[in-house]
Scaffold this motif. Structure first.
Motif, PDB file in Angstrom:
ATOM      1  N   ARG A  87       7.261 170.320 -18.787  1.00 29.84           N
ATOM      2  CA  ARG A  87       8.104 169.495 -19.650  1.00 29.84           C
ATOM      3  C   ARG A  87       7.657 168.036 -19.614  1.00 29.84           C
ATOM      4  O   ARG A  87       7.734 167.321 -20.602  1.00 29.84           O
ATOM      5  CB  ARG A  87       9.561 169.610 -19.192  1.00 29.84           C
ATOM      6  CG  ARG A  87      10.557 169.097 -20.188  1.00 29.84           C
ATOM      7  CD  ARG A  87      11.974 169.311 -19.723  1.00 29.84           C
ATOM      8  NE  ARG A  87      12.210 168.781 -18.379  1.00 29.84           N
ATOM      9  CZ  ARG A  87      12.229 167.503 -18.086  1.00 29.84           C
ATOM     10  NH1 ARG A  87      12.055 166.621 -19.024  1.00 29.84           N
ATOM     11  NH2 ARG A  87      12.423 167.094 -16.849  1.00 29.84           N
ATOM     12  N   PHE A 121       4.491 168.763 -36.366  1.00 28.92           N
ATOM     13  CA  PHE A 121       4.656 170.076 -36.978  1.00 28.92           C
ATOM     14  C   PHE A 121       4.401 170.044 -38.473  1.00 28.92           C
ATOM     15  O   PHE A 121       4.312 168.996 -39.101  1.00 28.92           O
ATOM     16  CB  PHE A 121       6.056 170.607 -36.694  1.00 28.92           C
ATOM     17  CG  PHE A 121       6.249 170.996 -35.276  1.00 28.92           C
ATOM     18  CD1 PHE A 121       5.940 172.273 -34.850  1.00 28.92           C
ATOM     19  CD2 PHE A 121       6.720 170.081 -34.345  1.00 28.92           C
ATOM     20  CE1 PHE A 121       6.100 172.628 -33.528  1.00 28.92           C
ATOM     21  CE2 PHE A 121       6.880 170.432 -33.020  1.00 28.92           C
ATOM     22  CZ  PHE A 121       6.568 171.712 -32.618  1.00 28.92           C
ATOM     23  N   THR A 133      12.210 169.766 -41.790  1.00 28.38           N
ATOM     24  CA  THR A 133      13.123 170.379 -40.828  1.00 28.38           C
ATOM     25  C   THR A 133      12.786 170.043 -39.384  1.00 28.38           C
ATOM     26  O   THR A 133      13.428 170.548 -38.475  1.00 28.38           O
ATOM     27  CB  THR A 133      13.107 171.920 -40.959  1.00 28.38           C
ATOM     28  OG1 THR A 133      11.759 172.356 -40.837  1.00 28.38           O
ATOM     29  CG2 THR A 133      13.666 172.371 -42.273  1.00 28.38           C
ATOM     30  N   SER A 134      11.772 169.198 -39.163  1.00 26.04           N
ATOM     31  CA  SER A 134      11.413 168.971 -37.766  1.00 26.04           C
ATOM     32  C   SER A 134      12.140 167.775 -37.141  1.00 26.04           C
ATOM     33  O   SER A 134      11.890 167.428 -35.996  1.00 26.04           O
ATOM     34  CB  SER A 134       9.904 168.865 -37.601  1.00 26.04           C
ATOM     35  OG  SER A 134       9.356 168.024 -38.571  1.00 26.04           O
ATOM     36  N   LEU A 135      13.046 167.169 -37.912  1.00 23.31           N
ATOM     37  CA  LEU A 135      13.876 166.115 -37.320  1.00 23.31           C
ATOM     38  C   LEU A 135      15.328 166.588 -37.305  1.00 23.31           C
ATOM     39  O   LEU A 135      15.766 167.288 -38.223  1.00 23.31           O
ATOM     40  CB  LEU A 135      13.766 164.824 -38.138  1.00 23.31           C
ATOM     41  CG  LEU A 135      12.400 164.136 -38.114  1.00 23.31           C
ATOM     42  CD1 LEU A 135      12.312 163.095 -39.211  1.00 23.31           C
ATOM     43  CD2 LEU A 135      12.162 163.482 -36.766  1.00 23.31           C
ATOM     44  N   ASN A 136      16.041 166.184 -36.271  1.00 23.85           N
ATOM     45  CA  ASN A 136      17.450 166.555 -36.157  1.00 23.85           C
ATOM     46  C   ASN A 136      18.248 165.862 -37.261  1.00 23.85           C
ATOM     47  O   ASN A 136      18.311 164.637 -37.299  1.00 23.85           O
ATOM     48  CB  ASN A 136      17.955 166.121 -34.771  1.00 23.85           C
ATOM     49  CG  ASN A 136      19.404 166.491 -34.548  1.00 23.85           C
ATOM     50  OD1 ASN A 136      20.096 166.952 -35.448  1.00 23.85           O
ATOM     51  ND2 ASN A 136      19.875 166.282 -33.330  1.00 23.85           N
ATOM     52  N   LEU A 149      21.182 165.210 -37.725  1.00 21.84           N
ATOM     53  CA  LEU A 149      22.321 164.379 -37.343  1.00 21.84           C
ATOM     54  C   LEU A 149      21.930 163.274 -36.371  1.00 21.84           C
ATOM     55  O   LEU A 149      22.788 162.702 -35.699  1.00 21.84           O
ATOM     56  CB  LEU A 149      23.429 165.248 -36.735  1.00 21.84           C
ATOM     57  CG  LEU A 149      24.070 166.227 -37.710  1.00 21.84           C
ATOM     58  CD1 LEU A 149      25.118 167.061 -37.013  1.00 21.84           C
ATOM     59  CD2 LEU A 149      24.685 165.486 -38.877  1.00 21.84           C
ATOM     60  N   MET A 150      20.639 162.997 -36.263  1.00 19.07           N
ATOM     61  CA  MET A 150      20.217 161.927 -35.364  1.00 19.07           C
ATOM     62  C   MET A 150      19.440 160.902 -36.184  1.00 19.07           C
ATOM     63  O   MET A 150      18.636 161.265 -37.040  1.00 19.07           O
ATOM     64  CB  MET A 150      19.325 162.523 -34.269  1.00 19.07           C
ATOM     65  CG  MET A 150      19.191 161.639 -33.048  1.00 19.07           C
ATOM     66  SD  MET A 150      17.962 162.317 -31.909  1.00 19.07           S
ATOM     67  CE  MET A 150      18.998 163.027 -30.678  1.00 19.07           C
ATOM     68  N   PHE A 205      13.420 171.578 -35.623  1.00 20.97           N
ATOM     69  CA  PHE A 205      13.663 170.343 -34.880  1.00 20.97           C
ATOM     70  C   PHE A 205      13.976 170.611 -33.407  1.00 20.97           C
ATOM     71  O   PHE A 205      13.753 169.744 -32.567  1.00 20.97           O
ATOM     72  CB  PHE A 205      14.728 169.458 -35.548  1.00 20.97           C
ATOM     73  CG  PHE A 205      16.114 170.025 -35.601  1.00 20.97           C
ATOM     74  CD1 PHE A 205      16.942 169.974 -34.497  1.00 20.97           C
ATOM     75  CD2 PHE A 205      16.600 170.575 -36.776  1.00 20.97           C
ATOM     76  CE1 PHE A 205      18.222 170.474 -34.555  1.00 20.97           C
ATOM     77  CE2 PHE A 205      17.881 171.078 -36.848  1.00 20.97           C
ATOM     78  CZ  PHE A 205      18.698 171.029 -35.723  1.00 20.97           C
ATOM     79  N   GLU A 215      12.433 173.033 -31.719  1.00 18.85           N
ATOM     80  CA  GLU A 215      11.092 173.226 -31.171  1.00 18.85           C
ATOM     81  C   GLU A 215      10.405 171.865 -31.012  1.00 18.85           C
ATOM     82  O   GLU A 215       9.739 171.600 -30.014  1.00 18.85           O
ATOM     83  CB  GLU A 215      10.295 174.121 -32.109  1.00 18.85           C
ATOM     84  CG  GLU A 215       9.075 174.722 -31.441  1.00 18.85           C
ATOM     85  CD  GLU A 215       8.336 175.653 -32.380  1.00 18.85           C
ATOM     86  OE1 GLU A 215       8.937 176.125 -33.366  1.00 18.85           O
ATOM     87  OE2 GLU A 215       7.150 175.913 -32.121  1.00 18.85           O
ATOM     88  N   ALA A 227      11.872 167.253 -24.284  1.00 17.74           N
ATOM     89  CA  ALA A 227      13.304 167.067 -24.074  1.00 17.74           C
ATOM     90  C   ALA A 227      13.830 168.102 -23.080  1.00 17.74           C
ATOM     91  O   ALA A 227      13.392 169.242 -23.083  1.00 17.74           O
ATOM     92  CB  ALA A 227      14.052 167.188 -25.404  1.00 17.74           C
ATOM     93  N   LYS A 248      22.397 167.043 -27.667  1.00 19.89           N
ATOM     94  CA  LYS A 248      22.037 166.058 -28.700  1.00 19.89           C
ATOM     95  C   LYS A 248      21.459 166.693 -29.948  1.00 19.89           C
ATOM     96  O   LYS A 248      21.460 166.095 -31.009  1.00 19.89           O
ATOM     97  CB  LYS A 248      21.050 165.047 -28.117  1.00 19.89           C
ATOM     98  CG  LYS A 248      21.683 164.215 -27.031  1.00 19.89           C
ATOM     99  CD  LYS A 248      21.217 162.792 -27.057  1.00 19.89           C
ATOM    100  CE  LYS A 248      22.187 161.916 -26.313  1.00 19.89           C
ATOM    101  NZ  LYS A 248      21.523 160.900 -25.497  1.00 19.89           N
ATOM    102  N   TYR A 249      20.914 167.877 -29.822  1.00 14.95           N
ATOM    103  CA  TYR A 249      20.291 168.495 -30.989  1.00 14.95           C
ATOM    104  C   TYR A 249      21.110 169.654 -31.534  1.00 14.95           C
ATOM    105  O   TYR A 249      21.226 169.819 -32.726  1.00 14.95           O
ATOM    106  CB  TYR A 249      18.871 168.975 -30.651  1.00 14.95           C
ATOM    107  CG  TYR A 249      17.889 167.839 -30.487  1.00 14.95           C
ATOM    108  CD1 TYR A 249      17.058 167.469 -31.530  1.00 14.95           C
ATOM    109  CD2 TYR A 249      17.820 167.127 -29.293  1.00 14.95           C
ATOM    110  CE1 TYR A 249      16.178 166.420 -31.399  1.00 14.95           C
ATOM    111  CE2 TYR A 249      16.937 166.068 -29.153  1.00 14.95           C
ATOM    112  CZ  TYR A 249      16.112 165.725 -30.209  1.00 14.95           C
ATOM    113  OH  TYR A 249      15.244 164.679 -30.077  1.00 14.95           O
ATOM    114  N   ASN A 257      25.129 169.702 -34.503  1.00 14.65           N
ATOM    115  CA  ASN A 257      24.994 170.495 -35.717  1.00 14.65           C
ATOM    116  C   ASN A 257      26.015 171.624 -35.791  1.00 14.65           C
ATOM    117  O   ASN A 257      26.129 172.295 -36.802  1.00 14.65           O
ATOM    118  CB  ASN A 257      23.577 171.063 -35.819  1.00 14.65           C
ATOM    119  CG  ASN A 257      22.589 169.993 -36.222  1.00 14.65           C
ATOM    120  OD1 ASN A 257      22.567 169.567 -37.368  1.00 14.65           O
ATOM    121  ND2 ASN A 257      21.813 169.511 -35.269  1.00 14.65           N
TER     122      ASN A 257
END
Lengths: 324, 288
Positions: free
Chosen positions: A90, A101, A106-109, A111-112, B178, B180, B187, B195-196, B200
């Motif tokens: 990690r 990607f 779709t690779s960003l959250n 809601l952030m 997101f 992944e 993370a 947070k992710y 949602n």
């Protein structure tokens, strides 16, 4: 140059990644080996389902189940990534190896805030105070061509190209030594593709990281890469520097691949393609996996698997035509 | 931040969509709000002391006693006003606890998957298999009467609903790129979950919350009705309904009808609010 720097940045040794599905074992990556040096750009090319994305993910050990690394080693900067604990791994992700990607939508959250993606990453890896991280995130946004005012925007407020720039900033925010970009431009229109490629080229000069560019578009590789790796049916069939590759491709598959690029100057020419379909990765053909579609196939191609040979210095090919 | 984003998304949607459900939401909200106000101001607005005799027993509704008096001569209106407190407190307690327990467990189970998930899911599903009221009765008998134990037994009844909802959503949200991507930048699991994934899921929770609240009002009333709830003489709708019920045969309808109506109204309020929220928060359900 010190001996440490001469060590390859990334070195795969017989990497095998299999998916254990209900239909059988899918050998998505089967004995792939190659080395890449610091600061180099390697273009990893292959058609859909050739295992190139799996290869990219397996370097970060992010293959989704039922996929598994079943053999081989991934040396990154001398460390065997396959032997690290999940927690150590990690710390490598993001910090030493960044990833971009394919689909920026779709690779960003959702809601952030886009800036928080970067800040969050910096804070969690380096434990610096938030204000410092915000400062760095803003200068990163500038580097990738996003106005720092957009820091507080949510992903849906940005266009695809802008989101991909954010993803690139995110991959670069911890100054990794290697960035793996999995078809970073496939979901974008041509103009934006060009901008993103330009950006990546520029950033590579500033940050000096190595780059693995996974793509199915050979012309992109011609434009940005130093070396090219051709994957076919889970195997690396040719690995070469870009110049010699485009001058004289070695493997029959590479040859066919280059011939199938449409040429605008020969407008009355029919579009060329490679006959046949890519083989199943559950039951790959015996011998060379390309022999079924290969115009040069001989009897032994369907019997024995060819070894990878070094044709010239730094040019590897997996085909009997180059075996003495 | 989360809260404000939910509110703003509600407001944004309201501007554009004015179906029948739009009004339902407001009617439901107004009903719930008026009950909440009633509970908060109970001591000021109730005309009599709810546990003391105020007039003759079983006086019919009049100007003096708008809803009449019960078998012990207590003012029914005052008892109803004070009864709101109990029912809302029990609902609030059980909803808070079941939310706080069900949501994290669901998140953990859905995100981590594997054996842990199978075990927790099996347990939750077996809880869920019981009809809510039967389970509540069984628990209430074990815990004994009282407000807290009622709240606890309802908590256990509603934990599986949050669990199932959150687990299901977590299973689907975690497949997003997101997530992944978050892992690819190193993370931690905790960060990815809270947070992710959780943000949602949150928008779909108010719906469950209000529908569960509606259900909890009914179940709480049912527990009191069969004598497993609040001890006399505390005013409680379900209990009062039970006490007034024998008089029905003598055409003395008011001691049981008014508490019953209150239960219906509050349940209706929560349901309307929840149904309306579903429409507003879930664009997939919108028909044009």
């Amino acid at each position: 140059m010190t001996s440490m720097n001469r060590k390859p940045l990334l070195s795969l040794e017989n990497l095998k990644v299999y998916y254990y599905t209900d239909e059988g074992v899918v050998k998505a990556v089967d004995s792939v080996s190659f080395n890449m040096d610091r600061g180099e750009t390697v273009g990893l090319v292959g058609e859909s389902g050739s295992g190139k994305s799996t290869l990219g993910l397996s370097i970060l050990r992010l293959i989704p189940p039922p996929g598994k690394i079943v053999g081989g080693k991934v040396f990154f900067d001398g460390i065997d990534l396959t032997a690290l604990s999940e927690d150590e791994m990690r710390k490598v992700r993001g910090k030493r190896i960044g990833m971009v990607f394919q689909d920026p939508m779709t690779s960003l959250n959702p809601l952030m805030k886009v800036g928080d993606h970067i800040v969050e990453t910096i804070v969690s890896h380096e434990g610096v105070p938030r204000e410092k991280a915000v400062e760095r995130a803003c200068s990163l946004l500038e580097d990738v061509g996003i106005l720092p005012e957009r820091f507080n925007d949510y992903p849906h407020q940005l266009s695809g190209g802008m989101r991909q720039r954010i993803m690139i900033a995110l991959a670069l925010c911890l100054k990794p030594d290697l960035v793996i970009a999995d078809e970073p431009t496939s979901a974008l229109d041509v103009i934006v593709q060009y901008q993103i490629l330009e950006l990546m080229r520029k950033l590579k000069q500033v940050y000096g990281m190595g780059l693995i560019l996974i793509t199915h578009d050979v012309s992109i590789v011609a434009e940005v890469a130093d070396r090219i790796a051709i994957m076919y049916a889970g195997q690396l069939v040719e690995y070469s520097d870009v110049n010699s590759f485009f001058n004289s491709p070695l493997h029959p598959y590479s040859e066919a691949l280059l011939e199938s690029i449409p040429n605008i100057q020969l407008s009355d020419q029919k579009l060329k393609y490679i006959p046949g379909i890519p083989p199943s990765l559950i039951n790959p053909p015996k011998g060379c996996r390309f022999h079924v579609r290969c115009p040069y196939a001989e009897h032994r191609c369907g019997e024995v698997e060819p070894q990878t040979v070094e044709f010239e210095r730094g040019r590897f090919v997996k085909c009997f035509r180059y075996v003495e | 931040m989360l809260f404000s984003s939910i509110i703003s998304s509600i407001l944004r949607r309201l501007k554009f969509r004015r179906g029948v459900k739009y009004y339902f939401t407001f009617i439901g909200f107004a009903i719930v709000l008026s009950f909440v106000l009633m509970a908060l101001l109970a001591s000021f607005i109730s005309p009599y002391n709810p546990v003391k005799r105020a007039g003759a027993p079983l006086e019919s509704p009049s100007f003096k006693f708008p809803m009449g008096t019960d078998g012990l001569g207590r003012d029914i209106l005052s008892r109803i006003i004070h009864g709101t407190r109990i029912v809302l407190r029990i609902t609030l307690l059980s909803m808070t606890l079941s939310f706080l327990i069900g949501v994290p467990i669901g998140l953990l189970s859905g995100y981590l998957g594997g054996k842990l998930d199978s075990v927790i899911s099996l347990f939750m599903d077996s809880l869920y298999a019981f009809p809510g009221l039967v389970l509540a009765i069984a628990l209430a008998v074990m815990l004994g009467p009282g407000e807290i134990s009622m709240g606890m037994s309802l908590t256990v009844v509603y934990i599986p609903t949050y669990f199932r909802m959150v687990r299901g959503e977590a299973l689907s949200v975690k497949e997003n790129l997101f997530v992944e991507a978050a892992k690819a930048i190193g993370a931690k699991d905790r960060t990815v979950m809270f947070k992710y994934i959780l943000p949602n899921i949150i928008p779909s929770l108010p719906i469950i919350l209000s529908l569960n609240a509606a259900d909890a009002v009914l179940t709480a009333a049912a527990l009191s009705f069969i004598g497993l709830g609040i001890t006399a003489p505390t005013p409680d709708w379900g209990f009062d309904l039970r006490m007034g019920y024998p008089y029905l045969t003598s055409k003395i309808w008011w001691p049981s009808t008014f508490p019953g109506l209150m239960i219906v109204f509050l349940t209706l309020g929560f349901s309307l609010f929840g149904e309306g929220l579903t429409e507003i928060l879930n664009p997939r359900l919108v028909r044009r």
